[in-house]
Design a protein around this motif. Structure first.
Motif, PDB file in Angstrom:
ATOM      1  N   ASP A  70      81.647  19.583 -36.466  1.00  0.00           N
ATOM      2  CA  ASP A  70      82.273  18.613 -35.727  1.00  0.00           C
ATOM      3  C   ASP A  70      81.536  17.444 -35.884  1.00  0.00           C
ATOM      4  OD1 ASP A  70      84.604  20.337 -35.021  1.00  0.00           O
ATOM      5  OD2 ASP A  70      83.025  21.497 -33.802  1.00  0.00           O
ATOM      6  N   ALA A  71      80.281  17.466 -35.662  1.00  0.00           N
ATOM      7  CA  ALA A  71      79.353  16.314 -35.555  1.00  0.00           C
ATOM      8  C   ALA A  71      78.048  16.602 -36.310  1.00  0.00           C
ATOM      9  CB  ALA A  71      78.921  15.947 -34.261  1.00  0.00           C
ATOM     10  N   VAL A  72      77.402  15.722 -36.853  1.00  0.00           N
ATOM     11  CA  VAL A  72      76.030  15.713 -37.562  1.00  0.00           C
ATOM     12  C   VAL A  72      75.017  14.646 -36.748  1.00  0.00           C
ATOM     13  CG1 VAL A  72      74.835  15.418 -39.743  1.00  0.00           C
ATOM     14  CG2 VAL A  72      77.247  16.321 -40.011  1.00  0.00           C
ATOM     15  N   VAL A  73      74.074  15.204 -36.535  1.00  0.00           N
ATOM     16  CA  VAL A  73      72.988  14.275 -35.941  1.00  0.00           C
ATOM     17  C   VAL A  73      71.821  14.265 -37.006  1.00  0.00           C
ATOM     18  CG1 VAL A  73      70.992  13.999 -33.974  1.00  0.00           C
ATOM     19  CG2 VAL A  73      73.358  14.917 -33.424  1.00  0.00           C
ATOM     20  N   HIS A  74      71.607  13.042 -37.422  1.00  0.00           N
ATOM     21  CA  HIS A  74      70.654  12.752 -38.604  1.00  0.00           C
ATOM     22  C   HIS A  74      69.272  12.343 -37.936  1.00  0.00           C
ATOM     23  CE1 HIS A  74      68.964  12.171 -42.366  1.00  0.00           C
ATOM     24  NE2 HIS A  74      69.241  10.809 -42.451  1.00  0.00           N
ATOM     25  N   CYS A  75      68.385  13.316 -37.970  1.00  0.00           N
ATOM     26  CA  CYS A  75      67.065  13.051 -37.833  1.00  0.00           C
ATOM     27  C   CYS A  75      66.141  13.020 -38.638  1.00  0.00           C
ATOM     28  CB  CYS A  75      66.799  13.884 -36.384  1.00  0.00           C
ATOM     29  SG  CYS A  75      67.610  14.103 -35.032  1.00  0.00           S
ATOM     30  N   ALA A  76      66.310  13.426 -39.843  1.00  0.00           N
ATOM     31  CA  ALA A  76      65.470  13.657 -40.942  1.00  0.00           C
ATOM     32  C   ALA A  76      64.954  12.640 -41.239  1.00  0.00           C
ATOM     33  CB  ALA A  76      66.025  14.476 -41.883  1.00  0.00           C
ATOM     34  N   TYR A  77      63.632  12.481 -41.368  1.00  0.00           N
ATOM     35  CA  TYR A  77      63.004  11.123 -41.974  1.00  0.00           C
ATOM     36  C   TYR A  77      61.526  11.537 -42.467  1.00  0.00           C
ATOM     37  CZ  TYR A  77      59.947  10.360 -37.933  1.00  0.00           C
ATOM     38  OH  TYR A  77      58.757  10.437 -36.998  1.00  0.00           O
ATOM     39  N   VAL A  78      60.783  10.574 -43.046  1.00  0.00           N
ATOM     40  CA  VAL A  78      59.607  10.766 -43.398  1.00  0.00           C
ATOM     41  C   VAL A  78      58.807   9.323 -43.234  1.00  0.00           C
ATOM     42  CG1 VAL A  78      57.599  11.152 -45.380  1.00  0.00           C
ATOM     43  CG2 VAL A  78      59.660  12.575 -45.239  1.00  0.00           C
ATOM     44  N   GLN A  79      57.782   9.224 -42.356  1.00  0.00           N
ATOM     45  CA  GLN A  79      57.170   7.991 -41.944  1.00  0.00           C
ATOM     46  C   GLN A  79      56.521   7.237 -43.130  1.00  0.00           C
ATOM     47  OE1 GLN A  79      56.667   7.226 -38.343  1.00  0.00           O
ATOM     48  NE2 GLN A  79      56.222   5.347 -39.126  1.00  0.00           N
ATOM     49  N   ASP A  80      55.782   8.001 -43.837  1.00  0.00           N
ATOM     50  CA  ASP A  80      55.165   7.191 -45.003  1.00  0.00           C
ATOM     51  C   ASP A  80      55.109   8.078 -46.216  1.00  0.00           C
ATOM     52  OD1 ASP A  80      52.997   8.666 -43.955  1.00  0.00           O
ATOM     53  OD2 ASP A  80      52.497   6.776 -42.706  1.00  0.00           O
ATOM     54  N   GLY A  81      54.489   7.608 -47.320  1.00  0.00           N
ATOM     55  CA  GLY A  81      54.001   8.442 -48.400  1.00  0.00           C
ATOM     56  C   GLY A  81      55.011   8.202 -49.402  1.00  0.00           C
ATOM     57  N   PRO A  82      55.064   8.657 -50.630  1.00  0.00           N
ATOM     58  CA  PRO A  82      55.712   8.584 -51.721  1.00  0.00           C
ATOM     59  C   PRO A  82      57.335   8.986 -51.586  1.00  0.00           C
ATOM     60  CG  PRO A  82      54.376  10.347 -52.265  1.00  0.00           C
ATOM     61  CD  PRO A  82      53.813   9.676 -50.934  1.00  0.00           C
ATOM     62  N   ALA A  83      57.529  10.070 -50.569  1.00  0.00           N
ATOM     63  CA  ALA A  83      58.742  10.493 -50.289  1.00  0.00           C
ATOM     64  C   ALA A  83      59.437   9.637 -49.225  1.00  0.00           C
ATOM     65  CB  ALA A  83      58.716  12.101 -50.072  1.00  0.00           C
ATOM     66  N   ALA A  84      58.959   8.535 -48.560  1.00  0.00           N
ATOM     67  CA  ALA A  84      59.502   8.251 -47.516  1.00  0.00           C
ATOM     68  C   ALA A  84      60.577   7.291 -47.726  1.00  0.00           C
ATOM     69  CB  ALA A  84      58.716   7.211 -46.592  1.00  0.00           C
ATOM     70  N   GLU A  85      60.718   6.383 -48.714  1.00  0.00           N
ATOM     71  CA  GLU A  85      61.757   5.446 -49.083  1.00  0.00           C
ATOM     72  C   GLU A  85      63.131   6.204 -49.438  1.00  0.00           C
ATOM     73  OE1 GLU A  85      63.430   1.656 -50.208  1.00  0.00           O
ATOM     74  OE2 GLU A  85      61.648   2.227 -49.224  1.00  0.00           O
ATOM     75  N   ALA A  86      62.951   7.396 -50.382  1.00  0.00           N
ATOM     76  CA  ALA A  86      64.066   8.063 -50.883  1.00  0.00           C
ATOM     77  C   ALA A  86      64.585   8.912 -49.687  1.00  0.00           C
ATOM     78  CB  ALA A  86      63.748   8.950 -51.953  1.00  0.00           C
ATOM     79  N   THR A  87      63.953   9.364 -48.886  1.00  0.00           N
ATOM     80  CA  THR A  87      64.265  10.204 -47.743  1.00  0.00           C
ATOM     81  C   THR A  87      65.054   9.680 -46.700  1.00  0.00           C
ATOM     82  OG1 THR A  87      62.354  12.027 -48.131  1.00  0.00           O
ATOM     83  CG2 THR A  87      63.506  11.802 -45.783  1.00  0.00           C
ATOM     84  N   ILE A  88      64.291   8.306 -46.390  1.00  0.00           N
ATOM     85  CA  ILE A  88      64.992   7.674 -45.125  1.00  0.00           C
ATOM     86  C   ILE A  88      66.392   6.832 -46.006  1.00  0.00           C
ATOM     87  CG2 ILE A  88      64.784   5.677 -43.962  1.00  0.00           C
ATOM     88  CD1 ILE A  88      61.778   6.110 -43.854  1.00  0.00           C
TER      89      ILE A  88
END
Length: 286
Positions: A70-88
């Motif tokens: 019914d609802a999605v809470v989107h908390c996933a992120y990466v602060q820094d590093g090579p995966a940060a841009e695409a993850t965020i």
């Protein structure tokens, strides 16, 4: 709202959101990528953990379609590093598109550092983002992607999240205590101002918003007190019973956001959840 999907459920805020939702009788699924959720609700099986890389659009769509939240809470992120841009950025777009496809309410977690902090006053929802470093820029672009993919989503801009007495310590608290004990060496910025928010207060506000689909766009949800980094570090040590006299302050270097105090008056008017100031939570009374 009976079924909730929490991305980043192995994180500090995501785990708290999942735990509170389970206690409220919700059916909860939480995603994780590299680290499994350590909260008891997952270990006991009261909530379901799902391995997911939000950078994978097809995988995101499949998980959301399977869970049918019914609802999605989107908390996933990466602060820094090579995966940060695409993850965020890409990850947020994928989650927003998938949530809209199944008609789920989306609460997207953003940050006060989408701003430069150079206006000299608390920042309002209608102030244009002006990030000054990569994480803030990625968060600002993620907001744009989410708003385009799901105009009904609420974009929760928050600040430093901490635990306080009786709760798990955040990385910010742990760092302050380590420095005060002489285990780390660093200075805390005296000109970088934030509105720290207790993790339980923020999680409760997020769950309230997840059940209120009429609220959309940016919303500032943070503590009601603005403090600099050194003051926050001292308060964290005081609450833990650690001598903070050895902590030292220094100006922040160029390329950092400065006074990112958030105007939370709209959230206070909308929400039943209290948003306590950091001193109220952390200052010792004995």
């Amino acid at each position: 709202m009976t079924r909730l999907l929490v991305t980043g459920a192995s994180g500090f805020l995501g785990g708290e959101v999942a735990e509170r939702a389970v206690r409220a009788g919700r059916t909860v699924a939480g995603t994780c990528h590299t680290t499994s959720p350590a909260r008891e609700v997952f270990l006991r099986g009261d909530a379901v953990a799902v391995r997911l890389d939000v950078r994978d659009a097809e995988a995101v769509a499949r998980v959301v379609d399977d869970v049918r939240p019914d609802a999605v809470v989107h908390c996933a992120y990466v602060q820094d590093g090579p995966a940060a841009e695409a993850t965020i950025v890409e990850g947020s777009r994928h989650v927003a598109a998938a949530a809209r496809a199944v008609g789920a309410r989306l609460v997207h977690l953003s940050s006060d550092v989408v701003f430069a902090g150079d206006l000299g006053r608390p920042l309002r929802e209608d102030d244009p983002p002006a990030p000054v470093f990569p994480y803030g820029a990625a968060k600002a672009r993620a907001e744009e992607e989410v708003a385009a993919a799901d105009p009904g989503a609420v974009l929760v801009r928050t600040s430093l999240v901490f635990g306080g007495p009786g709760a798990e310590r955040s990385k910010h608290e742990a760092l302050a205590i380590a420095v005060a004990r002489g285990e780390r060496e660093m200075a805390f910025f005296t000109d970088e101002v934030r509105c720290p928010v207790q993790v339980g207060d923020l999680a409760a506000a997020v769950l309230e918003l997840a059940a209120r689909p009429g609220v959309a766009g940016p919303l500032h949800v943070a503590g009601t007190e603005a403090v600099d980094r050194l003051t926050f570090a001292r308060l964290a040590c005081e609450a833990a019973g650690v001598d903070a006299s050895g902590l030292r302050g220094a100006p922040s270097p160029p390329g950092r956001p400065r006074d990112c105090a958030l105007d939370v008056s709209r959230a206070l008017a909308l929400l039943e959840t209290p948003l306590r100031g950091v001193s109220e939570v952390l200052r010792r009374t004995s």
